[in-house]
Design a protein around this motif. Structure first.
Motif, PDB file in Angstrom:
ATOM      1  N   GLY A   6       0.776  -1.243   0.000  1.00  0.00           N
ATOM      2  CA  GLY A   6       0.000   0.000   0.000  1.00  0.00           C
ATOM      3  C   GLY A   6       0.803   1.286   0.000  1.00  0.00           C
ATOM      4  O   GLY A   6       0.236   2.363  -0.060  1.00  0.00           O
ATOM      5  N   GLY A   7       2.121   1.222   0.106  1.00  0.00           N
ATOM      6  CA  GLY A   7       2.909   2.457   0.060  1.00  0.00           C
ATOM      7  C   GLY A   7       4.235   2.269   0.756  1.00  0.00           C
ATOM      8  O   GLY A   7       4.362   1.372   1.614  1.00  0.00           O
ATOM      9  N   SER A  44       8.507  13.114  -9.739  1.00  0.00           N
ATOM     10  CA  SER A  44       7.195  13.613  -9.323  1.00  0.00           C
ATOM     11  C   SER A  44       6.056  12.650  -9.669  1.00  0.00           C
ATOM     12  O   SER A  44       4.992  12.725  -9.068  1.00  0.00           O
ATOM     13  N   CYS A  45       6.258  11.773 -10.636  1.00  0.00           N
ATOM     14  CA  CYS A  45       5.122  10.917 -11.018  1.00  0.00           C
ATOM     15  C   CYS A  45       5.441   9.442 -10.862  1.00  0.00           C
ATOM     16  O   CYS A  45       4.925   8.609 -11.602  1.00  0.00           O
ATOM     17  N   ARG A  46       6.281   9.135  -9.882  1.00  0.00           N
ATOM     18  CA  ARG A  46       6.553   7.722  -9.621  1.00  0.00           C
ATOM     19  C   ARG A  46       5.295   7.043  -9.072  1.00  0.00           C
ATOM     20  O   ARG A  46       4.722   7.528  -8.094  1.00  0.00           O
ATOM     21  N   PRO A  47       4.880   5.914  -9.651  1.00  0.00           N
ATOM     22  CA  PRO A  47       3.720   5.212  -9.099  1.00  0.00           C
ATOM     23  C   PRO A  47       4.016   4.727  -7.677  1.00  0.00           C
ATOM     24  O   PRO A  47       5.165   4.458  -7.332  1.00  0.00           O
ATOM     25  N   ARG A  48       2.956   4.610  -6.868  1.00  0.00           N
ATOM     26  CA  ARG A  48       3.108   4.139  -5.484  1.00  0.00           C
ATOM     27  C   ARG A  48       3.774   2.765  -5.462  1.00  0.00           C
ATOM     28  O   ARG A  48       4.605   2.473  -4.609  1.00  0.00           O
ATOM     29  N   ALA A  49       3.376   1.919  -6.430  1.00  0.00           N
ATOM     30  CA  ALA A  49       3.936   0.561  -6.450  1.00  0.00           C
ATOM     31  C   ALA A  49       5.453   0.613  -6.629  1.00  0.00           C
ATOM     32  O   ALA A  49       6.186  -0.176  -6.019  1.00  0.00           O
ATOM     33  N   TYR A  50       5.937   1.554  -7.443  1.00  0.00           N
ATOM     34  CA  TYR A  50       7.382   1.653  -7.664  1.00  0.00           C
ATOM     35  C   TYR A  50       8.086   2.176  -6.411  1.00  0.00           C
ATOM     36  O   TYR A  50       9.129   1.658  -5.994  1.00  0.00           O
ATOM     37  N   THR A  81       7.063   1.833  -3.454  1.00  0.00           N
ATOM     38  CA  THR A  81       6.996   0.737  -2.480  1.00  0.00           C
ATOM     39  C   THR A  81       8.093  -0.292  -2.768  1.00  0.00           C
ATOM     40  O   THR A  81       8.762  -0.788  -1.850  1.00  0.00           O
ATOM     41  N   ALA A  82       8.284  -0.597  -4.062  1.00  0.00           N
ATOM     42  CA  ALA A  82       9.306  -1.581  -4.442  1.00  0.00           C
ATOM     43  C   ALA A  82      10.697  -1.108  -4.011  1.00  0.00           C
ATOM     44  O   ALA A  82      11.484  -1.891  -3.462  1.00  0.00           O
TER      45      ALA A  82
END
Ligand code: ACO
Length: 382
Positions: A238-239, A288-294, A296-297
């Motif tokens: 989730g983050g 600025s636009c990194r997805p949360r999943a990335y 988190t990874a």
């Protein structure tokens, strides 16, 4: 006195073949296809060239590559009855199951009574490489109620796959990312699915059966299926701020908990392919636009390094590939089929190699069951 052979679970460190297809040094994160580093190929080459390199052994000349590319484009289309078969598959079935069945069915249209003719084997290899994207996208589209799109011969392998999946031509940047992903996944020495291909191939089964077997092997979550599981895991966390509590919780509940996308039988450092995939992701996403999943990874990689690093457990190829595919709008359950679209080149290279001086695989077992037991007729049993 009889000496029992040593049993090595998972055949760890036991050579199953002599192979010149690729080379892997797991301590130095060095992976080479026919002697060329994979990260160089990912930057400089294209999937079609890499497929030729793996199967034929050397880089193609300009003429050879042009002809190979042309021949692949001619073999992309599938018979309308195969499309009908795919349309009848359950829409909620997994695309890897659909691919497994479709490849076996494809072989029914091109029966191979023997595998003794290298010219016919090369023809079958080209058809398998060419048709896998068509089979994958046919199921991906039809299950959501979209028409199956015919392949376009004016697009290269990666671009045509994207077009058949989405109905849109990729941008040059998207095409390059997909092409690089195909190159990175095309081959990896004696992994489970390649071993499966060699075992099936060693029985002189058809190339279609050989590749269908390998697809089944790739589908498992300990192997190619981990790319899908890894992304699902990042979403479940989730983050980045929840990584520590998530992993601590999992380890408290199960000290042997397996983090998806980490660990490898051979690598004791970060997988070279994971490093390239992360570079691709970094390039695709600005800060600025990194997805949360990335995000988190990245945090999971950092936190896990402190725990598992001393054991040599680091990200493998499946850790970052899903984040990249997701950024291209590819459905999560199509990640592993993309792996198969790429790895078919490596499987076929090993199959071709296996057939030279072939001997059927027939290992030994250490028998631990009862012996010499009398048969009791059913009526005399309690
Ligand atoms: N998370 C936490 N611990 C791990 C992980 C992991 N992902 N992987 C291995 N370990 C630990 C094991 O618990 C074991 O610990 P122990 O010595 O204290 O018992 C030790 O490392 C060795 O693990 P094995 O499972 O025995 O290693 P093996 O070589 O058999 O398995 C595998 C390799 C299957 C890749 C394993 O690391 C794993 O399950 N990883 C997660 C799934 C995954 O990402 N698979 C994709 C691999 S890449 C590919 O196939 C394309």
């Amino acid at each position: 006195m009889s000496t029992e052979p040593e049993f090595r679970p998972g055949l760890e460190d036991i050579p199953a073949a002599k192979s010149a297809v690729s080379f892997l040094d797991g301590k130095k994160a060095r992976l080479e296809y026919r002697g060329i580093p994979v990260e160089v190929l990912a930057k400089e080459s294209c999937f079609e060239e890499v497929a030729w390199l793996l199967i034929k052994g050397d880089l193609p000349s300009q003429k050879q590559l042009a002809e190979f590319d042309h021949d692949l484009r001619q073999r992309r289309a599938i018979h309308y009855r195969l499309k009908d078969l795919i349309k009848c598959m359950p829409a909620d079935g997994h695309p890897m199951d659909a691919l497994h069945a479709s490849v076996a069915a494809l072989g029914m249209f091109y029966p191979c009574k023997t595998v003794a003719d290298p010219v016919k084997n090369w023809d079958a290899s080209m058809r398998l490489i060419a048709a896998l994207p068509t089979l994958v996208t046919a199921f991906a589209r039809t299950r959501r109620g979209d028409e199956i799109l015919d392949p376009r011969s004016d697009l290269d392998h990666a671009a045509n796959f994207y077009y058949m999946l989405t109905g849109k031509e990729p941008t040059p940047a998207t095409r390059k990312v997909l092409d690089a992903c195909l190159i990175l996944h095309a081959e990896h020495t004696m992994n489970a699915s390649t071993f499966t291909a060699r075992v099936t191939g060693s029985t002189l089964a058809s190339p279609y059966q050989t590749i269908a077997s390998a697809i089944g092997s790739l589908s498992g979550p300990l192997h190619g299926g981990a790319n899908e599981e890894a992304l699902t895991q990042f979403e479940e966390i989730g983050g980045p701020e929840k990584v520590k509590s998530w992993l601590d919780g999992k380890r408290a509940a199960d000290p042997k908990y397996k983090v998806m996308g980490l660990g490898h039988r051979v690598y004791k450092v970060k997988d070279a392919r994971a490093t390239v995939l992360q570079e691709i992701a970094e390039h695709a996403f600005s800060e600025s636009c990194r997805p949360r999943a990335y995000e988190t990874a990245i945090e999971l990689e950092n936190y896990a390094a402190g725990i598992y690093g001393p054991k040599g457990i680091y990200p493998n190829v499946d850790f970052y590939s899903g984040v990249v595919y997701q950024s291209l709008g590819i459905p999560t359950d199509v990640f592993t089929p993309i792996f198969a679209i790429a790895r078919v080149a490596g499987w076929l290279a090993h199959w071709t190699e296996q057939l030279v001086g072939n001997r059927i695989f027939r290992p030994e077992q250490i028998s631990i069951g009862k012996t010499d037991i009398a048969y009791v007729p059913l009526e005399n049993r309690p």
